[in-house]
Design an enzyme around this catalytic site. Structure first.
Site, short mmCIF file in Angstrom:
data_model
loop_
_atom_site.label_atom_id
_atom_site.label_comp_id
_atom_site.label_asym_id
_atom_site.label_seq_id
_atom_site.Cartn_x
_atom_site.Cartn_y
_atom_site.Cartn_z
N TRP A 94 0.84 -1.21 0.00
CA TRP A 94 0.00 0.00 0.00
C TRP A 94 0.87 1.25 0.00
O TRP A 94 0.54 2.24 -0.65
CB TRP A 94 -0.97 -0.02 1.18
CG TRP A 94 -1.98 -1.11 1.07
CD1 TRP A 94 -2.18 -2.14 1.96
CD2 TRP A 94 -2.93 -1.32 0.01
NE1 TRP A 94 -3.19 -2.96 1.51
CE2 TRP A 94 -3.67 -2.49 0.33
CE3 TRP A 94 -3.22 -0.65 -1.18
CZ2 TRP A 94 -4.68 -2.99 -0.50
CZ3 TRP A 94 -4.24 -1.14 -2.00
CH2 TRP A 94 -4.94 -2.30 -1.66
N ASP A 111 -1.40 6.69 6.32
CA ASP A 111 -2.54 5.85 5.93
C ASP A 111 -2.78 4.89 7.09
O ASP A 111 -1.93 4.05 7.40
CB ASP A 111 -2.16 5.08 4.65
CG ASP A 111 -3.20 4.04 4.24
OD1 ASP A 111 -4.20 3.86 4.95
OD2 ASP A 111 -2.98 3.39 3.18
N LYS A 158 -11.91 -1.57 6.83
CA LYS A 158 -11.12 -2.52 7.60
C LYS A 158 -11.61 -2.55 9.05
O LYS A 158 -11.89 -3.60 9.58
CB LYS A 158 -9.63 -2.16 7.55
CG LYS A 158 -9.08 -1.90 6.14
CD LYS A 158 -8.95 -3.16 5.31
CE LYS A 158 -8.83 -2.89 3.82
NZ LYS A 158 -7.65 -2.16 3.39
C1 PLP Z 1 -7.12 -1.78 2.01
C2 PLP Z 1 -6.08 -0.74 2.10
C3 PLP Z 1 -5.96 0.26 1.12
C4 PLP Z 1 -6.81 0.31 -0.12
O1 PLP Z 1 -8.09 0.67 0.18
P1 PLP Z 1 -9.19 0.90 -0.95
O2 PLP Z 1 -10.34 1.42 -0.16
O3 PLP Z 1 -9.45 -0.43 -1.57
O4 PLP Z 1 -8.66 1.88 -1.92
C5 PLP Z 1 -4.97 1.22 1.31
N1 PLP Z 1 -4.17 1.21 2.37
C6 PLP Z 1 -4.27 0.26 3.33
C7 PLP Z 1 -3.35 0.29 4.50
C8 PLP Z 1 -5.22 -0.74 3.21
O5 PLP Z 1 -5.32 -1.69 4.17
#
Ligand code: PLP
Length: 360
Positions: free
Chosen positions: A101, A171, A195
């Site tokens: 990511w 993030d 998540k």
């Molecule tokens: C799942 C995830 C993403 C991507 O998320 P989307 O909503 O599918 O764009 C980005 N960063 C992390 C840390 C993730 O776990």
């Protein structure tokens, strides 16, 4: 009705109390004769829902008044571009690459400026967090970027990097609200909610006000202009109303359990059960350096593909779902987010013990 223990990395398990409440309010939200899904986002009822969600989130995280809270769309992935578009004044940023990511965010940012990789754990398949106490931070970096919890690899920054005074952007998609954090250490905290908070389709962005800019390049789409979104209270256009409503319920659920300190305690307790077993058995082993282990995502392997496939299949039959590791990593992964009850983790470990005995 029969519910499984869902170890999915995302979209993921939600609190049953929240799902039940949503069910009760589905046809008639608090006497207004319609579902939240059917409601105008300009109605006072929805304004109350979004205002209350924001207030509860501010309360939970201790978000200071000089930070804006935005409820946006496009996935965390869209924000890989939104961040550089909004934050690059000098056109320079430093990225720490601790997984896919972070790498995707870096690749996206490169389209908008000069981006340096100041640390990486790619050399060991992202199984650790590099030492970030004294990095070669660029003089003119507009920000330093991390992915705080690495969903795929199961690592987490227990200590934030030393950014040498530069703005930290994180993030936090897979560790949002899993433990208390000091918001003031960050310029931007953002993540998708699917998540650890709610249904997919909502991104929360928490941004310090002075980072919002009037003078963005013309090419920045209005929907990615964070100043505009902040000025419009996340409602420049139709927001993801139903998702925001569910997030609001999850915030209240966390508050009812005692807030983020209580979440942390609960998450540590759950993770310890699984890690203790992983460290003390003869078949399974964790893949992450111990001091960097995530409380949320726990990858593990047997080291025999056939046996791993058998494990995932038999676990599913026993009501333990979505334990297959990420397609790029293999093995297994148990995501044990806030809403995973401790009973689920205990059931998983019991199953692993049984599998170990039967297949030794
Ligand atoms: C799942 C995830 C993403 C991507 O998320 P989307 O909503 O599918 O764009 C980005 N960063 C992390 C840390 C993730 O776990």
């Amino acid at each position: 009705m029969s519910r499984v223990y869902n170890f999915s990395a995302g979209p993921a398990v939600l609190p049953e109390e929240v799902l039940k409440e949503a069910q009760e309010e589905m046809m008639d939200y608090r006497g207004c004769g319609m579902s939240v899904m059917e409601m105008s986002h300009r109605s006072s009822m929805f304004q109350e829902i979004i205002d209350e969600a924001e207030a509860d989130l501010r309360d939970l995280m201790g978000i200071p008044d000089n930070y804006k809270v935005l409820f946006l769309q496009g996935g965390a992935t869209l924000h890989f571009a939104t961040i550089p578009m909004n934050l690059m004044k000098n056109g320079v940023a430093d990225y720490i690459i601790t997984g896919q990511w972070a790498k995707k965010a870096y690749q996206e940012a490169k389209k908008y400026g000069k981006v340096n990789v100041v640390a990486s754990s790619e050399d060991k398949t992202y199984t650790y967090i590099p030492d970030c106490s004294d990095l070669p931070i660029s003089e003119d970096a507009d920000y330093v970027y991390i992915c705080q919890n690495n969903t795929i690899y199961g690592t987490v920054f227990h200590t934030l990097p030393n950014t040498k005074g530069k703005t930290l952007v994180a993030d936090v998609s897979s560790c949002f609200l899993s433990e208390p954090i000091d918001v003031e250490k960050y310029g931007v905290i953002y993540g998708g909610v699917q998540k650890n908070i709610g249904p997919s389709g909502v991104q929360i962005v928490i941004i310090r006000e002075d980072l919002l800019r009037e003078d963005l390049p013309d090419y920045v789409p209005t929907m990615m202009n964070l100043k505009m979104m902040a000025d419009k209270g996340s409602m420049y256009n139709t927001p993801p109303c139903y998702g925001i409503y569910i997030c609001g319920k999850v915030f209240k659920w966390i508050k009812s359990l005692g807030g983020l300190e209580a979440m942390k305690k609960r998450n540590e307790e759950k993770a310890a059960i699984l890690y203790d077993y992983l460290d003390n058995n003869t078949m399974f082993r964790g893949t992450v350096r111990k001091e960097d282990r995530s409380l949320m995502n726990v990858p593990f392997v047997i080291g025999d593909k056939d046996l791993e496939a058998k494990f995932v299949k038999e676990a599913k039959a026993a009501g333990l779902e979505n334990l297959k590791g990420h397609r790029t990593v293999g093995g297994m992964r148990a995501s044990i987010y806030n809403a995973m009850p401790i009973e689920g983790v205990k059931a998983l470990v019991e199953f692993m013990k049984k599998f170990e005995a039967e297949n030794a």
